[in-house]
Design an enzyme around this catalytic site. Structure first.
Site, mmCIF file in Angstrom:
data_model
loop_
_atom_site.group_PDB
_atom_site.id
_atom_site.type_symbol
_atom_site.label_atom_id
_atom_site.label_comp_id
_atom_site.label_asym_id
_atom_site.label_seq_id
_atom_site.Cartn_x
_atom_site.Cartn_y
_atom_site.Cartn_z
ATOM 1 N N SER A 47 5.005 -5.319 -3.025
ATOM 2 C CA SER A 47 5.429 -3.993 -3.469
ATOM 3 C C SER A 47 4.550 -2.941 -2.809
ATOM 4 O O SER A 47 3.623 -3.262 -2.064
ATOM 5 C CB SER A 47 5.329 -3.891 -4.987
ATOM 6 O OG SER A 47 3.964 -3.862 -5.359
ATOM 7 N N LYS A 48 4.861 -1.693 -3.121
ATOM 8 C CA LYS A 48 4.160 -0.559 -2.533
ATOM 9 C C LYS A 48 2.646 -0.693 -2.629
ATOM 10 O O LYS A 48 1.921 -0.406 -1.690
ATOM 11 C CB LYS A 48 4.585 0.707 -3.282
ATOM 12 C CG LYS A 48 5.260 1.712 -2.399
ATOM 13 C CD LYS A 48 5.264 3.086 -3.027
ATOM 14 C CE LYS A 48 6.115 4.002 -2.195
ATOM 15 N NZ LYS A 48 7.506 4.014 -2.607
ATOM 16 N N ARG A 49 2.190 -1.157 -3.794
ATOM 17 C CA ARG A 49 0.742 -1.161 -3.984
ATOM 18 C C ARG A 49 0.018 -2.166 -3.062
ATOM 19 O O ARG A 49 -1.197 -2.138 -2.954
ATOM 20 C CB ARG A 49 0.407 -1.400 -5.461
ATOM 21 C CG ARG A 49 0.447 -2.814 -5.898
ATOM 22 C CD ARG A 49 0.398 -2.958 -7.406
ATOM 23 N NE ARG A 49 1.067 -4.188 -7.758
ATOM 24 C CZ ARG A 49 0.491 -5.375 -7.668
ATOM 25 N NH1 ARG A 49 -0.752 -5.480 -7.290
ATOM 26 N NH2 ARG A 49 1.172 -6.459 -7.978
ATOM 27 N N HIS A 50 0.767 -3.051 -2.400
ATOM 28 C CA HIS A 50 0.118 -3.963 -1.454
ATOM 29 C C HIS A 50 -0.133 -3.315 -0.099
ATOM 30 O O HIS A 50 -0.652 -3.956 0.802
ATOM 31 C CB HIS A 50 0.951 -5.231 -1.276
ATOM 32 C CG HIS A 50 0.984 -6.087 -2.508
ATOM 33 N ND1 HIS A 50 2.143 -6.326 -3.202
ATOM 34 C CD2 HIS A 50 0.008 -6.723 -3.177
ATOM 35 C CE1 HIS A 50 1.877 -7.093 -4.247
ATOM 36 N NE2 HIS A 50 0.587 -7.339 -4.256
ATOM 37 N N GLY A 51 0.287 -2.088 0.059
ATOM 38 C CA GLY A 51 -0.033 -1.385 1.307
ATOM 39 C C GLY A 51 1.177 -1.047 2.138
ATOM 40 O O GLY A 51 1.342 0.083 2.549
#
Ligand code: GLU
Length: 463
Positions: free
Chosen positions: A239-243
């Site tokens: 997801s987004k939070r993985h970069g």
């Protein structure tokens, strides 16, 4: 019967950017087709007119093109084939494998409730009835078998069994005559001669329904391989939070397409412990049966390692263009003097760079203009003694060829002459050359700056 020539396809729904999971699916399809001497096709699944956008189609094409995943024929657009899909549904109606269902929205809702309460699949009473007015509003549903099992011999997951009684009678054609997704996929895959369906394992449930539709048409069911999704380093869905998720984001982060291809191929598949391999090796080794069953995890350190390898091998002019792009994206431009010999500079600075952004960052010290403002740390190093020494060094270097090796030797010789170690003045020299920005080793930094600029920076600082 001789086996059909292998045909694979990537079938993205154009509802957003090209996700790296999708990109890897596309890559696996291409590799498998090439490995088997077959054909790799692209189909844009734009049947969902509300969610599909032209911008998404363009983003997918651009992402695939960047990654070097090229289909062997023009892409097929699913929505353009709606007439063919409708005609196929009529065939199923004629052969008794489909029926007109006249349930109203309310009736369907009530049946859904009952089915849920009884823990069974939805069944329409119209399965075995014909309305006296066939034109009365209706959908066309698939008439699935109520007994037996549907078995998928998945090339990655192994055998998967579904009880037919659990599969409801799927809508094939909506009230407005629009074909539905599962029907369109089957008809298109059949018409395109697809022999191997390689896709994300979020489609496993569709596989059973699609298999039944193939059987109803009397068509050969393609081999199927459902590959696990890509997870983040922590094992959670990417997801987004993985970069980053979109292929375009990886491009903007300074990864080279060949590195990304190599890395994505290795993600969930392998050939012994080879980490770096050429496209030709990937083609000769790749078999979808060797894809692992468990989700692959994105590993940034490994991606950086692979990218560094390809940067080392990459043509410097090409890297120069990429670095110019990186710098332009930051809203900056290179000074003419630097831009002119950028490729030469890159040869000096690319060692150890993990991305083209790293190269762009390493150019920062070159781009500065004289006189450089020195940070407190550097000022602290510039004692009277060190200033005098750097001034002698400038004289010493004036006669040296400004190439890495002669400069390295000259610095060592100078230190010997002064009776000190290079450490005694190295940090100060580095500071006056770089103005505190990250810089490579001394000889490389001097070479990158060139004689006039380098000596000018030293003299600015000591006088
Ligand atoms: N269009 C589907 C998706 O983007 C893929 C369908 C398939 O490969 O059969 O998830």
């Amino acid at each position: 019967m001789s086996p059909r020539p292998v045909v694979t396809r990537f079938a993205p729904s154009p509802t957003g950017f090209l996700h790296i999971g999708g990109a890897r699916t596309a890559l696996f399809n291409m590799l498998y087709a090439r490995h088997k001497g077959g054909t790799f096709l692209l189909r844009v699944e734009d049947t969902d007119r509300e969610r599909s956008t032209e911008a998404a189609v363009a983003a997918i094409f651009e992402g695939l093109n960047w990654l070097g995943v090229k289909p062997d024929a023009e892409p097929v657009f699913q929505a353009a084939r709606a007439d063919r899909h409708r005609q196929a549904v009529m065939t199923l109606l004629e052969t008794g494998h489909a029926y007109r269902c006249h349930l109203t929205v309310e009736e369907l809702e009530a049946e859904r409730e009952r089915a849920r309460a009884e823990g069974r699949a939805i069944r329409s009473p119209w399965r075995d009835r014909v309305h006296n007015d066939p034109d009365a509003p209706h959908v066309i549903r698939f008439k699935g078998p109520l007994e037996g099992e549907t078995v998928i011999d998945d090339l990655v997951k192994g055998q998967i069994r579904f009880r037919n009684i659990d599969l409801d009678d799927l809508v094939l054609l909506r009230t407005d005559g629009a074909p539905t997704y599962n029907l369109a996929v089957v008809v298109d895959d059949h018409d395109m001669g697809v022999t191997h369906i390689i896709r994300g394992d979020d489609h496993v449930n569709n596989a059973a329904r699609q298999t039944l539709i193939y059987q109803a048409f009397g068509w050969e069911v393609p081999a199927m391989a459902h590959i696990p999704l890509i997870h983040g380093p922590d094992g959670a869905k990417l997801s987004k939070r993985h970069g980053a998720q979109a292929v375009g984001e990886f491009a903007d982060m300074g990864y080279l397409p060949e590195a990304m291809r190599n890395y994505l191929t290795r993600l969930g598949w392998g050939h012994g412990d080879s980490e770096i391999f050429s496209d030709a090796e990937a083609v000769s080794w790749f078999d979808v049966r060797d894809v692992v069953k468990s989700p692959a995890r994105l590993d940034w350190a490994k991606l950086a390692f692979v990218n560094a390898h390809y940067i080392k091998d990459a043509d410097n002019e090409r890297l120069a263009d990429l670095v110019r792009g990186d710098i332009a994206r930051r809203g900056e431009t290179l000074p003419d003097g630097v831009d002119r010999h950028l490729a030469t500079l890159i040869e000096l600075l690319k060692e150890g760079a993990k991305s083209t952004l790293d190269i762009a960052a390493s150019l920062e010290f070159v781009i500065k203009t004289r006189p450089l403002s020195l940070d407190e740390k550097c000022k602290g190093l510039l004692t009277e003694e060190t200033r005098a020494r750097l001034s002698r060094l400038a004289e010493h270097l004036a006669a040296v060829e400004f190439q890495r090796e002669p400069l390295e030797a000259a610095i060592r010789a100078f230190a010997g002459q002064e009776g000190v170690g290079v450490g005694k003045f190295g940090a100060a020299l580095r500071g006056v050359l770089s103005g505190g920005s990250p810089a490579p080793d001394l000889a490389t930094a001097l070479t990158a700056l060139g004689r006039d600029e380098a000596l000018g920076r030293i003299l600015d600082a000591v006088s």
